[in-house]
Write a protein that holds these residues in place. Structure first.
Motif, PDB file in Angstrom:
ATOM      1  N   GLY A 130       6.692   8.031   2.161  1.00 33.44           N
ATOM      2  CA  GLY A 130       7.028   6.634   2.408  1.00 33.44           C
ATOM      3  C   GLY A 130       6.434   5.759   1.330  1.00 33.44           C
ATOM      4  N   HIS A 131       6.884   4.526   1.293  1.00 36.43           N
ATOM      5  CA  HIS A 131       6.412   3.598   0.264  1.00 36.43           C
ATOM      6  C   HIS A 131       4.945   3.256   0.489  1.00 36.43           C
ATOM      7  N   GLY A 132       4.264   2.770  -0.551  1.00 38.37           N
ATOM      8  CA  GLY A 132       2.874   2.344  -0.422  1.00 38.37           C
ATOM      9  C   GLY A 132       2.743   1.254   0.638  1.00 38.37           C
ATOM     10  N   GLY A 133       1.716   1.366   1.433  1.00 39.94           N
ATOM     11  CA  GLY A 133       1.428   0.327   2.410  1.00 39.94           C
ATOM     12  C   GLY A 133       2.100   0.492   3.759  1.00 39.94           C
ATOM     13  N   THR A 134       2.856   1.567   3.947  1.00 43.77           N
ATOM     14  CA  THR A 134       3.568   1.729   5.221  1.00 43.77           C
ATOM     15  C   THR A 134       2.680   2.347   6.315  1.00 43.77           C
ATOM     16  N   GLY A 135       1.561   2.976   5.909  1.00 42.58           N
ATOM     17  CA  GLY A 135       0.634   3.496   6.911  1.00 42.58           C
ATOM     18  C   GLY A 135       0.402   4.999   6.851  1.00 42.58           C
ATOM     19  N   LYS A 136       0.711   5.623   5.718  1.00 46.70           N
ATOM     20  CA  LYS A 136       0.555   7.080   5.618  1.00 46.70           C
ATOM     21  C   LYS A 136      -0.916   7.500   5.714  1.00 46.70           C
ATOM     22  N   THR A 137      -1.756   6.836   4.921  1.00 49.47           N
ATOM     23  CA  THR A 137      -3.179   7.173   4.960  1.00 49.47           C
ATOM     24  C   THR A 137      -3.751   6.898   6.350  1.00 49.47           C
ATOM     25  N   THR A 138      -3.302   5.822   6.953  1.00 48.22           N
ATOM     26  CA  THR A 138      -3.778   5.487   8.297  1.00 48.22           C
ATOM     27  C   THR A 138      -3.386   6.576   9.293  1.00 48.22           C
ATOM     28  N   LEU A 139      -2.191   7.109   9.155  1.00 48.48           N
ATOM     29  CA  LEU A 139      -1.747   8.197  10.038  1.00 48.48           C
ATOM     30  C   LEU A 139      -2.561   9.463   9.810  1.00 48.48           C
ATOM     31  N   PRO A 150      -9.425   4.631  12.614  1.00 51.02           N
ATOM     32  CA  PRO A 150      -8.577   4.463  11.440  1.00 51.02           C
ATOM     33  C   PRO A 150      -9.063   3.311  10.569  1.00 51.02           C
ATOM     34  N   PRO A 151      -8.838   3.430   9.266  1.00 49.72           N
ATOM     35  CA  PRO A 151      -9.301   2.368   8.364  1.00 49.72           C
ATOM     36  C   PRO A 151      -8.448   1.114   8.545  1.00 49.72           C
ATOM     37  N   GLN A 152      -9.049  -0.016   8.482  1.00 48.33           N
ATOM     38  CA  GLN A 152      -8.299  -1.254   8.630  1.00 48.33           C
ATOM     39  C   GLN A 152      -8.055  -1.909   7.274  1.00 48.33           C
ATOM     40  N   GLU A 153      -8.667  -1.340   6.244  1.00 50.99           N
ATOM     41  CA  GLU A 153      -8.483  -1.889   4.900  1.00 50.99           C
ATOM     42  C   GLU A 153      -7.412  -1.096   4.166  1.00 50.99           C
ATOM     43  N   TYR A 154      -6.633  -1.821   3.372  1.00 50.38           N
ATOM     44  CA  TYR A 154      -5.618  -1.124   2.600  1.00 50.38           C
ATOM     45  C   TYR A 154      -6.200  -0.610   1.293  1.00 50.38           C
ATOM     46  N   VAL A 155      -6.170   0.682   1.117  1.00 54.87           N
ATOM     47  CA  VAL A 155      -6.633   1.284  -0.132  1.00 54.87           C
ATOM     48  C   VAL A 155      -5.491   2.124  -0.699  1.00 54.87           C
ATOM     49  N   PHE A 177      -0.142  16.128   3.941  1.00 53.98           N
ATOM     50  CA  PHE A 177      -0.236  15.432   2.661  1.00 53.98           C
ATOM     51  C   PHE A 177       0.225  13.988   2.794  1.00 53.98           C
ATOM     52  N   ASP A 178      -0.546  13.087   2.245  1.00 60.54           N
ATOM     53  CA  ASP A 178      -0.120  11.697   2.134  1.00 60.54           C
ATOM     54  C   ASP A 178       0.471  11.546   0.736  1.00 60.54           C
ATOM     55  N   LEU A 179       1.780  11.500   0.658  1.00 55.04           N
ATOM     56  CA  LEU A 179       2.419  11.342  -0.643  1.00 55.04           C
ATOM     57  C   LEU A 179       2.333   9.876  -1.033  1.00 55.04           C
ATOM     58  N   ALA A 234       8.565   4.902  12.819  1.00 52.53           N
ATOM     59  CA  ALA A 234       8.800   3.456  12.712  1.00 52.53           C
ATOM     60  C   ALA A 234       7.474   2.763  13.000  1.00 52.53           C
ATOM     61  N   ASN A 235       6.661   2.664  11.945  1.00 54.14           N
ATOM     62  CA  ASN A 235       5.293   2.163  12.118  1.00 54.14           C
ATOM     63  C   ASN A 235       5.267   0.630  12.165  1.00 54.14           C
ATOM     64  N   LYS A 236       4.095   0.115  12.484  1.00 55.53           N
ATOM     65  CA  LYS A 236       3.817  -1.334  12.533  1.00 55.53           C
ATOM     66  C   LYS A 236       4.699  -2.044  13.551  1.00 55.53           C
ATOM     67  N   GLN A 237       4.888  -1.389  14.687  1.00 57.03           N
ATOM     68  CA  GLN A 237       5.697  -1.986  15.753  1.00 57.03           C
ATOM     69  C   GLN A 237       5.043  -3.249  16.323  1.00 57.03           C
ATOM     70  N   ASP A 238       3.753  -3.444  16.043  1.00 58.02           N
ATOM     71  CA  ASP A 238       3.068  -4.637  16.559  1.00 58.02           C
ATOM     72  C   ASP A 238       3.412  -5.899  15.776  1.00 58.02           C
ATOM     73  N   ILE A 239       3.947  -5.727  14.583  1.00 57.59           N
ATOM     74  CA  ILE A 239       4.208  -6.905  13.751  1.00 57.59           C
ATOM     75  C   ILE A 239       5.499  -7.597  14.200  1.00 57.59           C
ATOM     76  N   THR A 240       5.429  -8.918  14.351  1.00 60.85           N
ATOM     77  CA  THR A 240       6.595  -9.691  14.784  1.00 60.85           C
ATOM     78  C   THR A 240       7.744  -9.470  13.806  1.00 60.85           C
ATOM     79  N   GLY A 258       8.642   5.088  17.419  1.00 61.30           N
ATOM     80  CA  GLY A 258       7.775   3.930  17.213  1.00 61.30           C
ATOM     81  C   GLY A 258       6.301   4.315  17.119  1.00 61.30           C
ATOM     82  N   MET A 259       5.540   3.545  16.339  1.00 59.98           N
ATOM     83  CA  MET A 259       4.135   3.884  16.110  1.00 59.98           C
ATOM     84  C   MET A 259       3.337   2.645  15.736  1.00 59.98           C
ATOM     85  N   GLN A 260       2.049   2.671  16.088  1.00 57.40           N
ATOM     86  CA  GLN A 260       1.101   1.678  15.559  1.00 57.40           C
ATOM     87  C   GLN A 260      -0.098   2.472  15.072  1.00 57.40           C
ATOM     88  N   ALA A 261      -0.026   2.849  13.814  1.00 57.05           N
ATOM     89  CA  ALA A 261      -0.983   3.821  13.275  1.00 57.05           C
ATOM     90  C   ALA A 261      -2.413   3.299  13.251  1.00 57.05           C
TER      91      ALA A 261
HETATM   92  N1  LIG Z   1      -0.341  -4.285  11.757  1.00 56.55           N
HETATM   93  C1  LIG Z   1      -0.363  -2.982  11.455  1.00 56.55           C
HETATM   94  N2  LIG Z   1      -0.984  -2.576  10.330  1.00 56.55           N
HETATM   95  C2  LIG Z   1      -0.995  -1.240  10.047  1.00 56.55           C
HETATM   96  C3  LIG Z   1      -0.402  -0.304  10.910  1.00 56.55           C
HETATM   97  N3  LIG Z   1      -0.564   0.920  10.361  1.00 56.55           N
HETATM   98  C4  LIG Z   1      -1.244   0.750   9.207  1.00 56.55           C
HETATM   99  N4  LIG Z   1      -1.512  -0.567   9.018  1.00 56.55           N
HETATM  100  C5  LIG Z   1      -2.226  -1.187   7.890  1.00 56.55           C
HETATM  101  O1  LIG Z   1      -1.353  -1.176   6.767  1.00 56.55           O
HETATM  102  C6  LIG Z   1      -2.114  -1.081   5.564  1.00 56.55           C
HETATM  103  C7  LIG Z   1      -1.580   0.072   4.685  1.00 56.55           C
HETATM  104  O2  LIG Z   1      -1.844   1.315   5.316  1.00 56.55           O
HETATM  105  P1  LIG Z   1      -2.070   2.684   4.490  1.00 56.55           P
HETATM  106  O3  LIG Z   1      -2.280   3.719   5.500  1.00 56.55           O
HETATM  107  O4  LIG Z   1      -3.127   2.500   3.462  1.00 56.55           O
HETATM  108  O5  LIG Z   1      -0.658   2.838   3.766  1.00 56.55           O
HETATM  109  P2  LIG Z   1      -0.171   3.964   2.734  1.00 56.55           P
HETATM  110  O6  LIG Z   1      -0.097   3.321   1.395  1.00 56.55           O
HETATM  111  O7  LIG Z   1       1.183   4.340   3.221  1.00 56.55           O
HETATM  112  O8  LIG Z   1      -1.120   5.114   2.763  1.00 56.55           O
HETATM  113  C8  LIG Z   1      -3.553  -0.895   6.013  1.00 56.55           C
HETATM  114  O9  LIG Z   1      -4.196  -2.163   5.941  1.00 56.55           O
HETATM  115  C9  LIG Z   1      -3.445  -0.433   7.440  1.00 56.55           C
HETATM  116  O10 LIG Z   1      -4.572  -0.791   8.216  1.00 56.55           O
HETATM  117  C10 LIG Z   1       0.251  -0.771  12.103  1.00 56.55           C
HETATM  118  O11 LIG Z   1       0.820  -0.018  12.900  1.00 56.55           O
HETATM  119  N5  LIG Z   1       0.229  -2.111  12.312  1.00 56.55           N
END
Ligand SMILES: Nc1nc2c(ncn2[C@@H]2O[C@H](COP(=O)(O)OP(=O)(O)O)[C@@H](O)[C@H]2O)c(=O)[nH]1
Ligand SMILES: [Mg+2]
Length: 293
Positions: A130-139, A150-155, A177-179, A234-240, A258-261
């Motif tokens: 998936g694209h950067g920022g979608t939540g792969k590392t978080t998963l 789970p980490p709350q910071e985006y790295v 693997f987190d691609l 389908a991550n980030k289901q919490d976002i409006t 659906g998922m909220q990683a």
């Molecule tokens: N609101 C919300 N944020 C999420 C969710 N899952 C991941 N994030 C956040 O999205 C950002 C990017 O996640 P990351 O796992 O680093 O993305 P990656 O680039 O795909 O590995 C981080 O700040 C996570 O905390 C979610 O379900 N909801």
């Protein structure tokens, strides 16, 4: 992933253990075909044949045919090694029976534990695409580090992040693997994910991201992993404004869940999806069958 073992002698089934079955094929007919081929082979020679998304690896020893069913996409070398080890273990335990007529009454069931131990030694490759920022590392963290949270910071992740998941998937062990999803890495995915059995397309459930997935990720996946199983997260289901899993599934042409990683509460759901795709108890697609306009 090794899915099953069958052992035949004189057209009788001595032993079989199907860990993950399938309804794609007439499995009895396939076994008849493969075992008749195996029967003609020299002792200890290994051969294999592919049918659709499966590969059958077989060997003949003591006029006994051993057939492993594996994912076609997985690494043949490792499975051949496993097969040799299985047959030698089998022979250590049962060689005497096989050399006389005793085998007709032998109980081979105790072999199951040994078989399952050996298949657990080959990690099943799981790819988070998936694209950067979608939540792969978080998963990845959600699955592997429940105590840390789970980490709350985006790295941003450079490609190749990987974790071994040992619990929850008995008898299998997963190598996940987190691609990295930066565009410049996507063309390199093939090097990391070759021989992956399962793909999770991770999306943040936005239209832009789905368009990227179809345009950039799909061609690479279809080229590199045509026989792998695939679903979408389908991550980030919490976002409006997040698109529903149904909509995500429709737009990607694969079942989406659906998922909220970033919520620990979703860990069980996530592990459930991993198990469901591994054991084929949830809806999924084979990469090669994805249809996008
Ligand atoms: N609101 C919300 N944020 C999420 C969710 N899952 C991941 N994030 C956040 O999205 C950002 C990017 O996640 P990351 O796992 O680093 O993305 P990656 O680039 O795909 O590995 C981080 O700040 C996570 O905390 C979610 O379900 N909801
Ligand atoms: Mg990452």
């Amino acid at each position: 992933m090794i899915r099953a073992i069958h052992v035949f002698k004189e057209d009788r089934t001595l032993f079989s253990d199907v860990v993950v079955g399938n309804e794609d094929l007439d499995n009895d007919a396939v076994m008849t075909l493969v075992s008749s081929s195996a029967k003609k082979m020299q002792e200890w020679k290994i051969d294999s044949m592919e049918i659709e998304r499966f590969r059958y690896v077989y060997i003949n020893s003591h006029d006994t045919q051993f057939i492993l069913t594996m994912d076609r996409q997985a690494s043949l070398n490792k499975v051949e090694e496993a097969l040799i080890e299985m047959v030698s273990r089998f022979m250590t335990a049962f060689e005497k029976d096989l050399e006389t007529d005793d085998w007709k009454t032998t109980d081979f069931a105790p072999f199951k534990a040994g078989f399952r131990k050996i298949i657990g030694r080959i990690p099943v490759k799981v790819c988070l695409a998936g694209h950067g920022g979608t939540g792969k590392t978080t998963l990845l963290e959600l699955a592997t580090l429940p105590s840390k949270g789970p980490p709350q910071e985006y790295v941003p992740t450079f490609f190749g992040d990987k974790a071994l998941l040992k619990a929850n998937f008995d008898p299998y062990v997963f190598s996940m693997f987190d691609l990295g999803g930066q565009d410049r890495f996507v063309q390199e995915w093939g090097k990391i994910i070759r021989s992956g059995s399962m793909v999770f397309v991770v999306t943040d459930s936005t239209n832009d991201n789905l368009a990227w997935t179809r345009r950039v990720a799909y061609p690479v996946l279809k080229n590199e992993l045509p026989y792998a199983r695939i679903i979408a997260v389908a991550n980030k289901q919490d976002i409006t404004g997040a698109l529903s899993p149904e909509t995500v599934g429709k737009k990607l042409g694969i079942p989406a869940y659906g998922m909220q990683a970033n919520q620990r509460d979703f860990r069980d759901r996530w592990l459930g999806l991993l198990r469901g795709l591994a054991f084929e108890t949830i809806d999924f697609k084979v990469v090669r069958d994805i249809e996008v306009d």
